[in-house]
Design an enzyme around this catalytic site. Structure first.
Site, PDB file in Angstrom:
ATOM      1  CD  GLU A 164      -2.346  -1.005   2.971  1.00 33.71           C
ATOM      2  OE1 GLU A 164      -1.973  -0.078   3.732  1.00 33.71           O
ATOM      3  OE2 GLU A 164      -3.115  -1.898   3.314  1.00 33.71           O
TER       4      GLU A 164
ATOM      5  CE  LYS B  10       5.509   5.351   7.034  1.00 30.68           C
ATOM      6  NZ  LYS B  10       4.409   5.930   7.769  1.00 30.68           N
TER       7      LYS B  10
ATOM      8  NE  ARG C 133      -2.740   2.679  11.686  1.00 30.29           N
ATOM      9  CZ  ARG C 133      -1.991   1.660  12.087  1.00 30.29           C
ATOM     10  NH1 ARG C 133      -0.713   1.823  12.319  1.00 30.29           N
ATOM     11  NH2 ARG C 133      -2.530   0.457  12.251  1.00 30.29           N
TER      12      ARG C 133
ATOM     13  NE  ARG D 255       1.826   6.125  15.950  1.00 33.40           N
ATOM     14  CZ  ARG D 255       2.881   5.437  16.370  1.00 33.40           C
ATOM     15  NH1 ARG D 255       2.820   4.145  16.541  1.00 33.40           N
ATOM     16  NH2 ARG D 255       4.010   6.051  16.614  1.00 33.40           N
TER      17      ARG D 255
ATOM     18  CD  GLU E 125      -1.557   8.015   7.585  1.00 34.48           C
ATOM     19  OE1 GLU E 125      -1.756   6.851   8.002  1.00 34.48           O
ATOM     20  OE2 GLU E 125      -0.497   8.650   7.802  1.00 34.48           O
TER      21      GLU E 125
ATOM     22  CE  LYS F 273       8.188   2.579  10.948  1.00 33.95           C
ATOM     23  NZ  LYS F 273       7.670   3.447  11.997  1.00 33.95           N
TER      24      LYS F 273
END
Ligand SMILES: [Zn+2]
Lengths: 337, 530
Positions: free
Chosen positions: B224, B226, B231, B246, B271, B400
């Site tokens: 995906e 980033k 978040r 988060r 996001e 990530k």
């Protein structure tokens, strides 16, 4: 110039400091003078360059360590021992501040003046306890002369340090202390609280600590930091001057917990400024309540205030019915007159 | 109260996170109920009392202390609660100090008119630290450098649990948390988080070790984009809507425009972004505004309508924790993804779905990543198709993979002392680029990345080249170049240079590089525009 026939006129503030004209002698002068009485060994009271120095034997010894090149004529005076100079009767009394610290009592023309120097009223294993002397004029210090300064029991503060040592045993603890008085008082207090491990000293603290030892004080196992293995220091209790904590010197310890023992630690902003993670409110000066109590107990009709927050203490003494002057202002007025 | 006061006092002066964790953990392990529960509530910001305003405290102290002496003291100390705590007259105490549970119980139950006398009676029997803690607790601003998250991590550490387990049940709990402590001490079962709109702990990714990428099977991973946002967790359950960061901070109030659009039932991971203007972004998605627009909104507890309209919030969804009332975290990523895409076809307008980035081999993905410099993209995420949603930062399922940083050679302009262990070194540096008239303009500030040896060398250099001092900051003569890495450059009206660097860090000290060869401002601006 003050006139000698004025009340307390025989003691005046000159540019060099407090001056007793009939005895031709200064008390804690800020510059070199022919004749000086020194209340105690801290640098803002004991300076080099005098012709003749009158002080306790301990204070003379401390000055000898601090100023090895300075060789004035000296006269040691025990607490309570009287001498007369130019018709002024002079004696020293314990001030409870540091080893050898003294108040200066002066009698002349039927008046008695006591100059406190720095003092405290709390017990201190390394300094003779403060003695109240009845007098007509009391000249007091005012380092902690704001009502927010009320020192907690020293034992309680020492316990904070020992609790942290138990809670963070893998870290070194570096305690910031002044070299004369606070260092040795803290050594005694930490030992009294049952701490038996070696205590390591920054080089700047060693000579004066040895001097105390020479006067018979036992601080247990005390070692210099210099020359000690890094691994040995990594979990140790180390004493250093407060300035060394934020200085290059402290880099030799891995991740230390930094403590500072000082009356200023009472105020958080001051403690943060000093970089203290563990501020210990332990002072060698009288706190607010003790300043008020002492001024009252001397029975003095008049109090002169010096070295600190003169305004707050003068305000409180006047409110309590005592005559009180900030000394710096009195000095300026006399110069102007 | 005195034990709690000692804890607060120690926390206030301890900068180290680990030391704070230990201080809190030791307290929570050794303090009896319900005191520790109320302390935990205080540390996590779960308590508030309405009657203890600063005017009340000023009134109390005015009854006891000479006004001139108080004024002089307040002027010196600078903080009202601290001044009152220190100046409060002490007398021999004829009653024991109150416990924290007494304080919390009685303050909660008291009417506004009763609060002053309650506080006064407690101030008379506490010591200075206790009085300070009481006033901080009563007025609701502990300010001892402890976040709710840190307190929960300390609690988990103290009882050998995962912080995620605490987060999972936290929102269903009430101070002083008897069921929580029973469970932590093995005297009860895990409290039921219930069906409310509470926060669920999130799954986090580890940085990808590029050198080891060949050990991973590309067919088992999904990629995906980033996104360069924040978040968040969007919760809408049983008629209650919440937006969490988060770490579980409730930021619903800062984004009423987003929460108003939560017309769904479930828990979505995604996001938070600000909608941009102009042509569609990558993959035909809604364009995204620069991070600074989001930052501005994050800073407003109650954003104006104007700000909401100028910088509208949205959520780009990439995972699903609850589908309606069904907890789907046990399912695989692929299963959750299928549910998310299905949900996306009817999802409210404040959401869109973060697309998968198709790829056949790592080589192809490396190329895609290198080309990805579009607005709002920080790099790529890799997620194992077969992995369930596991709270915390498990090793392996999620990576990530930030895009390669940009670098510039910039000239050191100011140096500042660091904090904590590094407080004796100059460890924070401001650096600049050359302008058209050959003067330097600052473009960023960074610390980190130095070895102790480098710090010592820099320290020496700074001392030798200081031209001016402003408090802790030293201005230095131009003479040293840093190679600075950063994630992106963005136009900024708040900076004199007109540009701001995202996540700048110092990559290398270029002792060898002449300052004339450092980068020019136009190069930096071109990066912002490209
Ligand atoms: Zn002194």
């Amino acid at each position: 110039m003050a006139r000698a026939d004025q009340k307390f006129g025989w003691l005046e503030l000159r540019p060099g400091g407090l001056y007793c004209a009939p005895a031709d002698i200064y008390i804690d002068p800020g510059r070199g003078v022919p004749n000086a009485i020194i209340t105690h060994g801290h640098a803002d009271h004991a300076r080099p360059g005098h012709g003749k120095v009158l002080a306790t034997a301990e204070t003379l010894a401390i000055m000898g360590v601090r100023y090895p090149a300075d060789t004035p004529e000296t006269q040691a005076l025990a607490y309570g021992e009287r001498i007369t100079i130019g018709g002024v009767h002079i004696w020293l009394a314990p001030a409870g501040h540091v080893l050898g610290s003294a108040q200066v009592a002066l009698e002349y023309g039927g008046e008695r003046i006591v100059v406190s120097g720095d003092y405290k009223r709390r017990p201190d294993p390394t300094a003779a306890a403060f003695e109240v002397i009845k007098c007509d004029l009391f000249i007091t210090e005012a380092t902690f002369a704001l009502p927010v300064f009320r020192h907690p029991p020293a034992e309680q503060e020492v316990q904070k340090l020992l609790t942290s040592i138990a809670q963070f045993p893998e870290q070194a603890h570096v305690l910031g202390v002044y070299g004369l008085g606070k260092c040795q008082r803290m050594l005694s207090l930490v030992r009294e609280a049952g701490f038996e491990e070696p205590i390591y000293l920054h080089g700047a603290l060693i000579k004066l600590t040895e001097l105390y030892q020479g006067f018979g004080f036992d601080f247990g196992d005390v070692r210099p930091v210099a020359g000690t293995d890094k691994a040995e220091l990594a979990t140790a209790l180390i004493f250093a001057p407060p300035s060394a904590i934020q200085d290059k010197w402290s880099r030799r310890f891995q991740n230390p917990r930094t403590a500072v023992a000082s009356g200023w630690m009472r105020v958080r902003a001051r403690a943060r400024q000093r970089g203290a993670e563990l501020p210990l409110v332990i002072s060698d000066h009288a706190d607010w309540d003790e300043l008020l109590m002492t001024c009252k107990e001397t029975g003095a009709e008049e109090v002169w205030i010096t070295h600190g927050r003169e305004d707050a203490l003068a305000h409180a003494l006047i409110a309590a019915g005592q005559r009180a002057h900030p000394l710096c202002i009195a000095g300026r007025e006399e110069e102007a007159a | 109260m005195q034990v709690f006061a000692s804890l607060l006092d120690a926390l206030a002066f301890t900068p180290s996170r680990n030391a704070k964790l230990r201080l809190i953990g030791d307290y929570l392990r050794t303090t009896p109920d319900p005191a520790r529960g109320y302390a935990l509530a205080a540390l996590t910001g779960a308590l508030s009392f309405s009657g203890a305003k600063s005017a009340v405290i000023r009134g109390l102290v005015a009854e006891r202390v000479d006004p001139d002496l108080f004024a002089m003291s307040y002027d010196y100390v600078g903080d009202l609660a601290e001044t009152v705590a220190l100046i409060w007259p002490e007398h021999p105490r004829n009653a024991p100090p109150p416990t924290i549970d007494t304080v919390v119980d009685e303050l909660s139950a008291a009417s506004r008119a009763e609060v002053p006398r309650l506080l006064e009676a407690w101030l008379d029997v506490l010591d200075a630290d206790g009085r300070w803690a009481l006033l901080k607790l009563a007025t609701g601003g502990l300010r001892v450098g402890v976040s709710a998250r840190l307190a929960k991590v300390a609690l988990a550490d103290a009882f050998d649990k995962e912080a995620a387990e605490i987060e999972e049940i936290w929102h269903g709990l009430e101070p002083p948390y008897p069921t929580l402590f029973d469970w932590l001490e093995g005297n009860g079962s895990m409290p039921d988080p219930g069906a409310g709109a509470g926060f669920r702990p999130v799954m986090l990714a580890n940085p990808l070790d590029e050198a080891a990428i060949d050990k991973l099977d590309p067919s088992t991973y999904r990629a995906e984009w980033k996104w360069d946002g924040v978040r968040v967790q969007a919760v809408s359950r049983n008629g209650e809507q919440r937006l969490y960061t988060r770490t579980g901070d409730d930021i619903s109030g800062s984004f009423p425009d987003v929460v108003a659009g939560f017309d769904f039932n479930g828990v979505i991971d995604g996001e938070l972004l600000v909608r941009g203007e102009g042509k569609p972004g990558i993959d035909g998605l809604v364009p995204v505004a620069a991070f600074s627009a989001l930052q501005k909104r994050l800073g407003r507890k109650r954003p104006s309508v104007k700000l909401q309209q100028a910088s509208p919030g949205m959520i780009r969804a990439y995972d699903m924790l609850f589908d309606g009332d069904e907890d789907v975290r046990g399912g695989t990523f692929d299963e959750r993804r299928a549910r998310l895409e299905a949900w996306g076809t009817t999802a409210p307008d404040v959401f869109d779905i973060s697309p998968l980035v198709p790829f056949a081999s790592w080589a192809e993905l490396i190329e895609i990543r290198a080309g990805a410099r579009a607005d709002g993209i920080e790099g790529l995420m890799l997620k194992l198709g077969a992995a369930p949603y596991t709270a915390g930062r498990p090793q392996g399922p999620w990576f990530k993979w930030k895009r390669a940083p940009l670098t510039l050679d910039l000239v050191v302009m100011y140096a500042q002392r660091g904090h904590g262990r590094r407080s004796s070194y100059f460890s924070d540096y401001t650096f600049g680029a050359w302008t058209g008239d050959d003067t330097l303009v600052p473009v960023g500030k960074a610390y980190s990345g130095f070895t102790d040896k480098e710090l010592a060398a820099l320290d020496k250099w700074v001392r030798a080249n200081t031209t001016d001092r402003f408090g802790p900051v030293r201005q230095v003569a131009p003479g040293l170049v840093f190679e600075v890495a950063f994630d992106a450059a963005q136009r900024s009206t708040r900076h004199k240079s007109g540009v701001a660097l995202r996540f700048p860090r110092i990559k290398r000290i270029r002792w060898d590089k002449p300052i004339e060869e450092a980068d020019r401002l136009e190069t930096v601006l071109a990066l912002a525009d490209g």
